[in-house]
Design an enzyme around this catalytic site. Structure first.
Site, mmCIF file in Angstrom:
data_model
loop_
_atom_site.group_PDB
_atom_site.id
_atom_site.type_symbol
_atom_site.label_atom_id
_atom_site.label_comp_id
_atom_site.label_asym_id
_atom_site.label_seq_id
_atom_site.Cartn_x
_atom_site.Cartn_y
_atom_site.Cartn_z
ATOM 1 N N GLU A 1 7.118 -11.426 -8.213
ATOM 2 C CA GLU A 1 7.582 -12.158 -7.020
ATOM 3 C C GLU A 1 6.557 -13.185 -6.554
ATOM 4 O O GLU A 1 6.852 -14.027 -5.721
ATOM 5 C CB GLU A 1 7.908 -11.168 -5.885
ATOM 6 C CG GLU A 1 6.730 -10.496 -5.195
ATOM 7 C CD GLU A 1 6.139 -9.326 -5.984
ATOM 8 O OE1 GLU A 1 6.514 -9.129 -7.152
ATOM 9 O OE2 GLU A 1 5.282 -8.631 -5.416
ATOM 10 N N ILE B 1 -2.801 -6.672 -8.885
ATOM 11 C CA ILE B 1 -3.619 -6.563 -7.671
ATOM 12 C C ILE B 1 -3.804 -5.073 -7.342
ATOM 13 O O ILE B 1 -2.847 -4.407 -6.960
ATOM 14 C CB ILE B 1 -2.940 -7.277 -6.480
ATOM 15 C CG1 ILE B 1 -2.629 -8.735 -6.829
ATOM 16 C CG2 ILE B 1 -3.809 -7.180 -5.229
ATOM 17 C CD1 ILE B 1 -1.706 -9.433 -5.834
ATOM 18 N N ARG B 2 -5.001 -4.569 -7.514
ATOM 19 C CA ARG B 2 -5.238 -3.122 -7.359
ATOM 20 C C ARG B 2 -4.084 -2.360 -8.004
ATOM 21 O O ARG B 2 -3.484 -1.450 -7.410
ATOM 22 C CB ARG B 2 -5.361 -2.738 -5.877
ATOM 23 C CG ARG B 2 -6.730 -3.000 -5.292
ATOM 24 C CD ARG B 2 -6.819 -2.603 -3.834
ATOM 25 N NE ARG B 2 -5.874 -3.362 -3.036
ATOM 26 C CZ ARG B 2 -4.873 -2.828 -2.335
ATOM 27 N NH1 ARG B 2 -4.695 -1.542 -2.296
ATOM 28 N NH2 ARG B 2 -4.064 -3.607 -1.655
ATOM 29 N N HIS C 1 3.241 -8.152 -10.213
ATOM 30 C CA HIS C 1 4.018 -8.755 -9.121
ATOM 31 C C HIS C 1 4.722 -10.042 -9.557
ATOM 32 O O HIS C 1 4.236 -11.123 -9.238
ATOM 33 C CB HIS C 1 3.069 -9.149 -7.983
ATOM 34 C CG HIS C 1 2.431 -8.028 -7.258
ATOM 35 N ND1 HIS C 1 2.954 -7.486 -6.113
ATOM 36 C CD2 HIS C 1 1.290 -7.355 -7.501
ATOM 37 C CE1 HIS C 1 2.168 -6.516 -5.677
ATOM 38 N NE2 HIS C 1 1.145 -6.412 -6.504
ATOM 39 N N CYS D 1 4.334 -2.640 -8.355
ATOM 40 C CA CYS D 1 2.999 -2.196 -7.938
ATOM 41 C C CYS D 1 3.087 -0.968 -7.025
ATOM 42 O O CYS D 1 3.382 0.116 -7.496
ATOM 43 C CB CYS D 1 2.236 -3.361 -7.317
ATOM 44 S SG CYS D 1 0.461 -3.101 -7.362
ATOM 45 N N GLU E 1 0.875 -1.182 0.000
ATOM 46 C CA GLU E 1 0.000 0.000 0.000
ATOM 47 C C GLU E 1 0.910 1.230 0.000
ATOM 48 O O GLU E 1 1.588 1.497 0.986
ATOM 49 C CB GLU E 1 -0.891 -0.037 1.237
ATOM 50 C CG GLU E 1 -2.338 0.283 0.939
ATOM 51 C CD GLU E 1 -2.508 1.607 0.219
ATOM 52 O OE1 GLU E 1 -1.927 2.606 0.679
ATOM 53 O OE2 GLU E 1 -3.209 1.628 -0.806
ATOM 54 N N SER E 2 0.899 1.942 -1.113
ATOM 55 C CA SER E 2 1.875 3.016 -1.265
ATOM 56 C C SER E 2 1.661 4.153 -0.273
ATOM 57 O O SER E 2 2.621 4.813 0.133
ATOM 58 C CB SER E 2 1.850 3.549 -2.697
ATOM 59 O OG SER E 2 0.567 3.997 -3.043
#
Ligand code: GLN
Length: 207
Positions: A179, A141-142, A177, A83, A52-53
């Site tokens: 990863e 993802i979002r 992502h 992301c 969440e940035s």
């Protein structure tokens, strides 16, 4: 080609840190967490994870990390953001939450949550320039997308007409992502960027 083992940190304030540590180790890097300026000073390159940035930005400020991160990115330390990490590397965000700051490093404008909400998350095959062997599995993802880029930025991948992977100098960013997939080609690409940037460290791999 040099084969030393670069030391790559994962910014561990918030987000999917463990998955990146695993992917970096699989890509033959020495991976470690970075939370403090002293730890940042010890790494050859840095991954900024998804998460969440807004929270990441606040924690980075709280931990006194924003300016040290900006300084190292400006000095050319290789950095890879996925992301939320991509958002952190943007010079400008289109819909920031109040007080949300970024590190910058890539001359791009990024739109947060551009691909929709959590329940609109999806996976798609994405062809990435510089990654051989067919498309990577993009987990969105979002996810943000890149709204526009400056002249120095190389677009590496698009999906649905939107830019989802970019590189400017030593800074790499993807909306998705890698990863989370077990496909380590992007982490290998990044490890190679770090290796190229730290030729003086040949021999460290013997540690
Ligand atoms: N939408 C999130 C943000 O604004 C990013 C989501 C993610 O990293 N998976 O930070």
């Amino acid at each position: 080609m040099s084969t030393h083992t670069p030391v790559i940190g994962v910014l561990a304030l918030q987000g999917d840190v463990r998955e990146h540590l695993g992917a970096l180790a699989a890509a033959d890097a020495e991976a470690r967490t970075v939370r403090r300026p002293e730890e940042l000073a010890e790494v050859d390159g840095l991954v900024i994870p998804g998460g969440e940035s807004t929270t990441m930005s606040k924690l980075a400020a709280l931990f006194g990390m924003l300016d040290p991160l900006r300084a190292r990115v400006r000095d050319g330390m290789p950095v890879y953001g996925t992301c939320a990490g991509m958002i952190m590397l943007a010079e400008k965000i289109l819909d920031p939450r109040s007080g949300q700051e970024t590190i910058g490093g890539i001359d791009m404008i990024v739109r947060r949550n551009a691909f929709g909400r959590q329940n609109e998350s999806f996976e798609a095959a994405v062809e990435v320039d510089g990654v051989e062997g067919g498309p990577v599995e993009g987990v969105f993802i979002r996810a943000p997308w890149v709204e526009s880029v400056g002249a120095e930025v190389k677009v590496l991948a698009s999906y649905g007409g939107h830019v989802v992977a970019v590189r400017q100098g030593n800074a790499l960013a993807t909306s998705f992502h890698p990863e989370l997939t077990g496909d380590h080609r992007l982490h290998r690409l990044f490890t190679e960027m770090v290796r190229t940037e730290t030729p003086g460290r040949v021999g460290r791999g013997a540690r």
